[in-house]
Design a protein around this motif. Structure first.
Motif, PDB file in Angstrom:
ATOM      1  N   SER A  63      30.168   3.258  25.706  1.00 21.89           N
ATOM      2  CA  SER A  63      31.178   3.130  26.399  1.00 21.89           C
ATOM      3  C   SER A  63      31.209   4.411  27.324  1.00 21.89           C
ATOM      4  O   SER A  63      31.912   4.710  28.591  1.00 21.89           O
ATOM      5  CB  SER A  63      32.457   3.348  25.663  1.00 21.89           C
ATOM      6  N   VAL A  64      30.324   5.459  27.267  1.00 16.87           N
ATOM      7  CA  VAL A  64      30.155   6.380  28.047  1.00 16.87           C
ATOM      8  C   VAL A  64      28.781   6.732  28.913  1.00 16.87           C
ATOM      9  O   VAL A  64      28.596   7.617  29.485  1.00 16.87           O
ATOM     10  CB  VAL A  64      30.457   7.689  27.462  1.00 16.87           C
ATOM     11  N   LYS A  65      27.973   5.668  28.579  1.00 16.14           N
ATOM     12  CA  LYS A  65      26.573   6.044  29.218  1.00 16.14           C
ATOM     13  C   LYS A  65      26.729   5.764  30.661  1.00 16.14           C
ATOM     14  O   LYS A  65      27.399   4.914  31.137  1.00 16.14           O
ATOM     15  CB  LYS A  65      25.660   4.726  28.618  1.00 16.14           C
ATOM     16  N   GLY A  66      26.007   6.704  31.238  1.00 16.74           N
ATOM     17  CA  GLY A  66      26.224   6.652  32.849  1.00 16.74           C
ATOM     18  C   GLY A  66      26.995   7.583  33.482  1.00 16.74           C
ATOM     19  O   GLY A  66      27.187   7.877  34.501  1.00 16.74           O
ATOM     20  N   ARG A  67      28.094   7.984  32.448  1.00 22.80           N
ATOM     21  CA  ARG A  67      29.188   8.681  32.906  1.00 22.80           C
ATOM     22  C   ARG A  67      29.121  10.165  32.207  1.00 22.80           C
ATOM     23  O   ARG A  67      29.619  11.307  32.848  1.00 22.80           O
ATOM     24  CB  ARG A  67      30.509   8.305  32.657  1.00 22.80           C
ATOM     25  N   PHE A  68      28.683  10.184  30.904  1.00 22.50           N
ATOM     26  CA  PHE A  68      28.729  11.565  30.395  1.00 22.50           C
ATOM     27  C   PHE A  68      27.398  11.956  30.172  1.00 22.50           C
ATOM     28  O   PHE A  68      26.485  11.124  29.816  1.00 22.50           O
ATOM     29  CB  PHE A  68      29.605  11.277  29.012  1.00 22.50           C
ATOM     30  N   THR A  69      27.135  13.371  29.925  1.00 20.71           N
ATOM     31  CA  THR A  69      26.058  14.026  29.981  1.00 20.71           C
ATOM     32  C   THR A  69      26.136  15.017  28.897  1.00 20.71           C
ATOM     33  O   THR A  69      27.021  15.998  28.884  1.00 20.71           O
ATOM     34  CB  THR A  69      25.353  14.553  31.056  1.00 20.71           C
ATOM     35  N   ILE A  70      25.407  15.091  27.769  1.00 19.28           N
ATOM     36  CA  ILE A  70      25.405  16.291  26.707  1.00 19.28           C
ATOM     37  C   ILE A  70      24.225  16.816  26.938  1.00 19.28           C
ATOM     38  O   ILE A  70      22.995  16.489  27.241  1.00 19.28           O
ATOM     39  CB  ILE A  70      25.363  15.475  25.297  1.00 19.28           C
ATOM     40  N   SER A  71      24.206  18.162  27.078  1.00 17.02           N
ATOM     41  CA  SER A  71      23.057  19.148  26.993  1.00 17.02           C
ATOM     42  C   SER A  71      23.361  20.382  25.964  1.00 17.02           C
ATOM     43  O   SER A  71      24.610  20.536  25.539  1.00 17.02           O
ATOM     44  CB  SER A  71      23.201  19.583  28.529  1.00 17.02           C
ATOM     45  N   ARG A  72      22.373  21.258  25.909  1.00 17.16           N
ATOM     46  CA  ARG A  72      22.443  22.108  25.097  1.00 17.16           C
ATOM     47  C   ARG A  72      21.868  23.655  25.692  1.00 17.16           C
ATOM     48  O   ARG A  72      20.951  23.346  26.411  1.00 17.16           O
ATOM     49  CB  ARG A  72      22.223  22.028  23.675  1.00 17.16           C
ATOM     50  N   ASP A  73      22.204  24.730  24.989  1.00 17.95           N
ATOM     51  CA  ASP A  73      21.601  25.940  25.475  1.00 17.95           C
ATOM     52  C   ASP A  73      21.371  26.507  24.132  1.00 17.95           C
ATOM     53  O   ASP A  73      22.459  27.244  23.445  1.00 17.95           O
ATOM     54  CB  ASP A  73      22.596  27.004  26.123  1.00 17.95           C
ATOM     55  N   ASN A  74      20.429  26.564  23.530  1.00 12.79           N
ATOM     56  CA  ASN A  74      20.030  27.014  22.233  1.00 12.79           C
ATOM     57  C   ASN A  74      20.068  28.377  22.105  1.00 12.79           C
ATOM     58  O   ASN A  74      20.439  29.069  21.076  1.00 12.79           O
ATOM     59  CB  ASN A  74      18.513  26.560  21.614  1.00 12.79           C
ATOM     60  N   THR A  75      19.887  29.040  23.335  1.00 10.45           N
ATOM     61  CA  THR A  75      20.048  30.542  23.170  1.00 10.45           C
ATOM     62  C   THR A  75      21.515  31.186  23.043  1.00 10.45           C
ATOM     63  O   THR A  75      21.880  32.136  22.659  1.00 10.45           O
ATOM     64  CB  THR A  75      19.507  31.290  24.681  1.00 10.45           C
ATOM     65  N   LYS A  76      22.335  30.148  23.260  1.00  7.43           N
ATOM     66  CA  LYS A  76      23.876  30.647  23.041  1.00  7.43           C
ATOM     67  C   LYS A  76      24.372  29.719  22.238  1.00  7.43           C
ATOM     68  O   LYS A  76      25.640  29.738  21.867  1.00  7.43           O
ATOM     69  CB  LYS A  76      24.614  30.287  24.405  1.00  7.43           C
ATOM     70  N   ASN A  77      23.681  29.070  21.329  1.00  5.59           N
ATOM     71  CA  ASN A  77      24.136  28.158  20.237  1.00  5.59           C
ATOM     72  C   ASN A  77      25.502  27.334  20.722  1.00  5.59           C
ATOM     73  O   ASN A  77      26.390  27.163  20.218  1.00  5.59           O
ATOM     74  CB  ASN A  77      24.657  28.942  19.139  1.00  5.59           C
ATOM     75  N   THR A  78      25.183  26.613  22.010  1.00  4.69           N
ATOM     76  CA  THR A  78      26.466  25.994  22.621  1.00  4.69           C
ATOM     77  C   THR A  78      25.901  24.712  23.213  1.00  4.69           C
ATOM     78  O   THR A  78      24.788  24.604  23.535  1.00  4.69           O
ATOM     79  CB  THR A  78      26.680  26.776  23.833  1.00  4.69           C
TER      80      THR A  78
END
Length: 119
Positions: A63-78
């Motif tokens: 339902s969210v493919k192509g609209r939502f993007t998940i990402s991470r910053d391991n240095t910030k644990n975010t």
């Protein structure tokens, strides 16, 4: 213990964008993946997206493919969730979660942040 704090929710018009953030603290060592889930009024909580901490590989609900993007910053644990082309049906409380193992269960959950999309 791991503490998770979400931010970035709010009210937006259909077609708009929001970016959610989730900051993890505490015993974050051993985190395998971080994910986003959501729960709309009267509905079950559902999976939205997840990201593997080590290599950044991602997965999304259809339902969210192509609209939502998940990402991470391991240095910030975010972990972040960029949400574009929002629809009224995206309205829900969004929860961040941490998985410490390789099974499907998530071990720690945040308090949630409200996302409301008006038509």
């Amino acid at each position: 213990q791991v503490q998770l704090v979400e931010s970035g929710g709010g009210l937006v018009q259909a077609g708009g964008s929001l970016r959610l953030s989730c900051a993890a603290s505490g015993r974050t060592f051993g985190t395998v993946a971080m994910g986003w889930f959501r729960q709309a009024p009267g509905k079950e909580r559902e999976f939205v997206a997840a990201i593997i901490r080590s290599d950044g590989s991602t997965s999304y609900a259809d339902s969210v493919k192509g609209r939502f993007t998940i990402s991470r910053d391991n240095t910030k644990n975010t972990v972040y969730l960029q949400m574009n082309s929002l629809k009224p049906e995206d309205t829900a409380v969004y929860y961040c979660a941490v998985r410490r193992g390789f099974g499907p269960r998530y071990d720690y959950w945040g308090q949630g942040t409200q996302v409301t999309v008006s038509s």
